[in-house]
Scaffold this active site. Structure first.
Site, PDB file in Angstrom:
ATOM      1  N   CYS A   9       0.820  -1.203   0.000  1.00  0.00           N
ATOM      2  CA  CYS A   9       0.000   0.000   0.000  1.00  0.00           C
ATOM      3  C   CYS A   9       0.852   1.249   0.000  1.00  0.00           C
ATOM      4  O   CYS A   9       2.083   1.201   0.040  1.00  0.00           O
ATOM      5  CB  CYS A   9      -0.918   0.011   1.221  1.00  0.00           C
ATOM      6  SG  CYS A   9      -0.032   0.085   2.780  1.00  0.00           S
ATOM      7  N   GLY A  35      -1.010   0.326  -4.750  1.00  0.00           N
ATOM      8  CA  GLY A  35      -2.190  -0.393  -4.291  1.00  0.00           C
ATOM      9  C   GLY A  35      -3.423   0.044  -5.040  1.00  0.00           C
ATOM     10  O   GLY A  35      -3.692   1.243  -5.144  1.00  0.00           O
ATOM     11  N   ASN A 109       1.465   0.908   6.350  1.00  0.00           N
ATOM     12  CA  ASN A 109       2.153   0.212   5.263  1.00  0.00           C
ATOM     13  C   ASN A 109       3.152  -0.745   5.889  1.00  0.00           C
ATOM     14  O   ASN A 109       3.996  -0.329   6.682  1.00  0.00           O
ATOM     15  CB  ASN A 109       2.885   1.207   4.352  1.00  0.00           C
ATOM     16  CG  ASN A 109       3.586   0.511   3.196  1.00  0.00           C
ATOM     17  OD1 ASN A 109       3.264  -0.618   2.844  1.00  0.00           O
ATOM     18  ND2 ASN A 109       4.556   1.191   2.605  1.00  0.00           N
ATOM     19  N   GLY A 110       3.065  -2.025   5.525  1.00  0.00           N
ATOM     20  CA  GLY A 110       3.974  -3.017   6.078  1.00  0.00           C
ATOM     21  C   GLY A 110       3.240  -4.279   6.455  1.00  0.00           C
ATOM     22  O   GLY A 110       2.105  -4.519   6.044  1.00  0.00           O
ATOM     23  N   CYS A 247      14.137  -2.107   2.345  1.00  0.00           N
ATOM     24  CA  CYS A 247      13.854  -3.107   1.317  1.00  0.00           C
ATOM     25  C   CYS A 247      14.496  -2.720  -0.006  1.00  0.00           C
ATOM     26  O   CYS A 247      14.132  -1.701  -0.607  1.00  0.00           O
ATOM     27  CB  CYS A 247      12.348  -3.252   1.142  1.00  0.00           C
ATOM     28  SG  CYS A 247      11.860  -4.298  -0.248  1.00  0.00           S
ATOM     29  N   TYR A 253      11.775  -2.468  -8.300  1.00  0.00           N
ATOM     30  CA  TYR A 253      10.459  -2.592  -8.927  1.00  0.00           C
ATOM     31  C   TYR A 253       9.382  -1.682  -8.347  1.00  0.00           C
ATOM     32  O   TYR A 253       8.660  -1.034  -9.097  1.00  0.00           O
ATOM     33  CB  TYR A 253       9.999  -4.044  -8.825  1.00  0.00           C
ATOM     34  CG  TYR A 253       8.597  -4.297  -9.343  1.00  0.00           C
ATOM     35  CD1 TYR A 253       8.335  -4.294 -10.705  1.00  0.00           C
ATOM     36  CD2 TYR A 253       7.539  -4.532  -8.460  1.00  0.00           C
ATOM     37  CE1 TYR A 253       7.043  -4.523 -11.187  1.00  0.00           C
ATOM     38  CE2 TYR A 253       6.255  -4.766  -8.940  1.00  0.00           C
ATOM     39  CZ  TYR A 253       6.015  -4.757 -10.296  1.00  0.00           C
ATOM     40  OH  TYR A 253       4.752  -4.977 -10.756  1.00  0.00           O
ATOM     41  N   SER A 294       8.735  -1.097 -15.689  1.00  0.00           N
ATOM     42  CA  SER A 294       9.799  -1.126 -14.694  1.00  0.00           C
ATOM     43  C   SER A 294      11.153  -1.484 -15.277  1.00  0.00           C
ATOM     44  O   SER A 294      12.184  -1.284 -14.636  1.00  0.00           O
ATOM     45  CB  SER A 294       9.446  -2.101 -13.564  1.00  0.00           C
ATOM     46  OG  SER A 294       9.159  -3.381 -14.101  1.00  0.00           O
ATOM     47  N   ASP A 356      14.224  -7.046 -18.049  1.00  0.00           N
ATOM     48  CA  ASP A 356      13.108  -7.044 -17.105  1.00  0.00           C
ATOM     49  C   ASP A 356      13.676  -6.922 -15.699  1.00  0.00           C
ATOM     50  O   ASP A 356      14.873  -7.160 -15.471  1.00  0.00           O
ATOM     51  CB  ASP A 356      12.276  -8.317 -17.236  1.00  0.00           C
ATOM     52  CG  ASP A 356      10.839  -8.123 -16.756  1.00  0.00           C
ATOM     53  OD1 ASP A 356      10.534  -7.042 -16.226  1.00  0.00           O
ATOM     54  OD2 ASP A 356      10.022  -9.051 -16.916  1.00  0.00           O
ATOM     55  N   ASP A 357      12.805  -6.541 -14.745  1.00  0.00           N
ATOM     56  CA  ASP A 357      13.282  -6.286 -13.384  1.00  0.00           C
ATOM     57  C   ASP A 357      13.444  -7.555 -12.571  1.00  0.00           C
ATOM     58  O   ASP A 357      14.287  -7.621 -11.679  1.00  0.00           O
ATOM     59  CB  ASP A 357      12.327  -5.327 -12.662  1.00  0.00           C
ATOM     60  CG  ASP A 357      10.912  -5.876 -12.609  1.00  0.00           C
ATOM     61  OD1 ASP A 357      10.602  -6.642 -11.675  1.00  0.00           O
ATOM     62  OD2 ASP A 357      10.122  -5.570 -13.506  1.00  0.00           O
TER      63      ASP A 357
END
Length: 454
Positions: A9, A35, A109-110, A247, A253, A294, A356-357
């Site tokens: 999110c 999201g 968020n998480g 992260c 991405y 991406s 691509d990612d």
């Protein structure tokens, strides 16, 4: 089964703004990529909190009529992609509650790794839950805390939580922002200037939100930090010993390329990844094409380093909805064609490098290779601007189980054969570190090495 990565999110908080709901709305619009299941905003006018939330995109949930109902000088907002809970409206945010100190609204968020344990304890103590979200644990913990004021109650509650969290908490008169001690998920602080010259504040998951609403980026919210916004301004407190491990997949991405995440511009890092990929995995080819969107920045970096011309050989249809009936393999393949369409005139009889990612289950990569083959590509060399994904995430990212991650159960050569490419290469972990370019590399990369921080 999940076939791709999905961020949980986006969160936003606005304080001391003349049009707080509108700022929250446009911030959520800028972060729609994080999201698409549901969206919600809660505002406070100092006396009452009003909440509107609904399943759907930001523009589907809010209009002039609904925004006019959200009066107030402060607001919190949320875009949801579920990693914990269900997809019912009860699991949309903000979560609102009335308790002995008044009213409160929370966005998160998480993902809390001890959510089930806390939930079971609270239920045994008589708590009644209205949703399946781990976020609701915090409301119960705050309401049951022994402290007399809200600041101390929040501290007591948060210190019981484990895992990844960025919380923005709205009371009738104040706003509180908390980031976990590891800083898994991004959260930035910005400043806005009202028409009367007074200053307000915005916090958001990504700085692309600041660009849209005209806020000035100040800094990131620090791991373990709590910000308290009141009529007296902003106060900062360190409530947890920081141990930063943000992260790394935000760079690869999740984040928009025009955002500053963990203090770095995502676009630059993705180009660096492409350059490192070209150094590590050179190949003779006629053109470099990205898998949009991406893969674009990494493909530019690969092209610049390798000297192979860059072309937008695959065009993405941005109007394909997220949901689609997929009863047969034929329909699943049609979905990829609806989303991604190659330009035959660029690809036919060419040796093509495809950037691509990541590769998750391998099914999308396999279908991309097939449509390029059907366009007459002479050779297809798939290059991935991240290391092989071998482990799921438990910190707020919706990933497949380990059994569904193709690189967890197949060698590079087996993956290459599965997707049907002439060659397949991944960026190394060391190449990833060089791309980010920080001396003290402390990013969470459990998806690549299986070493979980919590």
């Amino acid at each position: 089964m999940k076939t791709e990565w999905n961020e949980e999110c986006a969160v936003v908080g606005v304080y001391n703004a003349q049009n707080a709901a509108s700022i929250a709305y446009y911030s959520l619009f800028a972060m729609q990529h994080r999201g698409q299941e549901a969206s919600g905003i809660a505002t406070s006018n100092g006396e009452k909190i009003i909440t509107i939330k609904k399943n759907g995109l930001v523009t589907e949930v809010f209009c002039d009529e609904t925004l006019n109902k959200l009066k107030g000088f402060s607001a919190v907002g949320h875009n949801r992609y579920s990693t914990a809970g269900n997809d019912s409206i009860a699991d949309a945010q903000p979560l609102f509650a009335r308790y002995d100190l008044g009213e409160i609204a929370i966005v998160h968020n998480g993902n809390l790794t001890n959510a089930r344990q806390i939930r079971d304890e609270l239920i045994k103590e008589g708590a009644i839950f209205q949703s399946y979200m781990d976020t609701e644990n915090l409301i119960h913990l705050i309401a049951r805390a022994k402290q007399e004021n809200l600041i101390d109650r929040i501290k007591e509650a948060v210190l019981r939580l484990k895992g990844a969290f960025c919380f923005v908490i709205l009371s009738r008169k104040k706003m509180f922002v908390i980031r976990d001690r590891y800083g898994f998920r991004p959260l930035s602080l910005g400043e806005i200037v009202n028409s009367d010259g007074s200053k307000g504040y915005v916090v958001a998951s990504e700085t692309c939100a600041f660009d849209l609403v005209g806020a000035k980026y100040l800094r990131d919210v620090e791991p373990g930090e709590m910000l308290i916004f009141s009529k007296n301004g902003m106060e900062s407190q360190s409530i947890m010993l920081p141990n930063p491990h943000p992260c790394v997949f935000e760079y690869i991405y999740f984040a928009r390329p025009d955002s500053r995440v963990f203090g770095r511009l995502v676009y630059d890092i993705r180009k660096n990844m492409g350059e490192e990929l070209a150094r590590e995995n050179p190949v003779e080819a006629d053109l470099v094409i990205p898998v949009p969107d991406s893969g674009v920045a990494a493909a530019l970096g690969y092209s610049r380093q390798s000297g192979i011309p860059f072309e937008l050989g695959i065009i993405r249809n941005h109007y394909v909805g997220r949901t689609f009936i997929e009863p047969t393999q034929q329909i699943r393949e049609l979905k990829v064609k609806l989303k991604l369409n190659p330009i035959r005139e660029l690809i036919e009889n060419k040796r093509v490098v495809v950037i691509d990612d990541s590769v998750v289950r391998g099914t999308t990569s396999r279908q991309i290779v097939k449509i390029l083959r059907d366009c007459g590509a002479k050779e297809i060399h798939m290059k991935i601007s991240s290391p092989p994904t071998i482990s799921p995430c438990y910190y707020g990212v919706d990933t497949p189980s380990r059994e569904d991650l193709i690189s967890a159960k197949m060698s590079h050569q087996e993956v290459c054969q599965f997707i049907g490419a002439d060659s397949l290469s991944f960026l190394s972990v060391e190449g990833l570190k060089r791309s980010i370019g920080v001396e003290n590399y402390q990013y969470c990369q459990a998806c690549f090495d299986g070493k979980y921080i919590v």
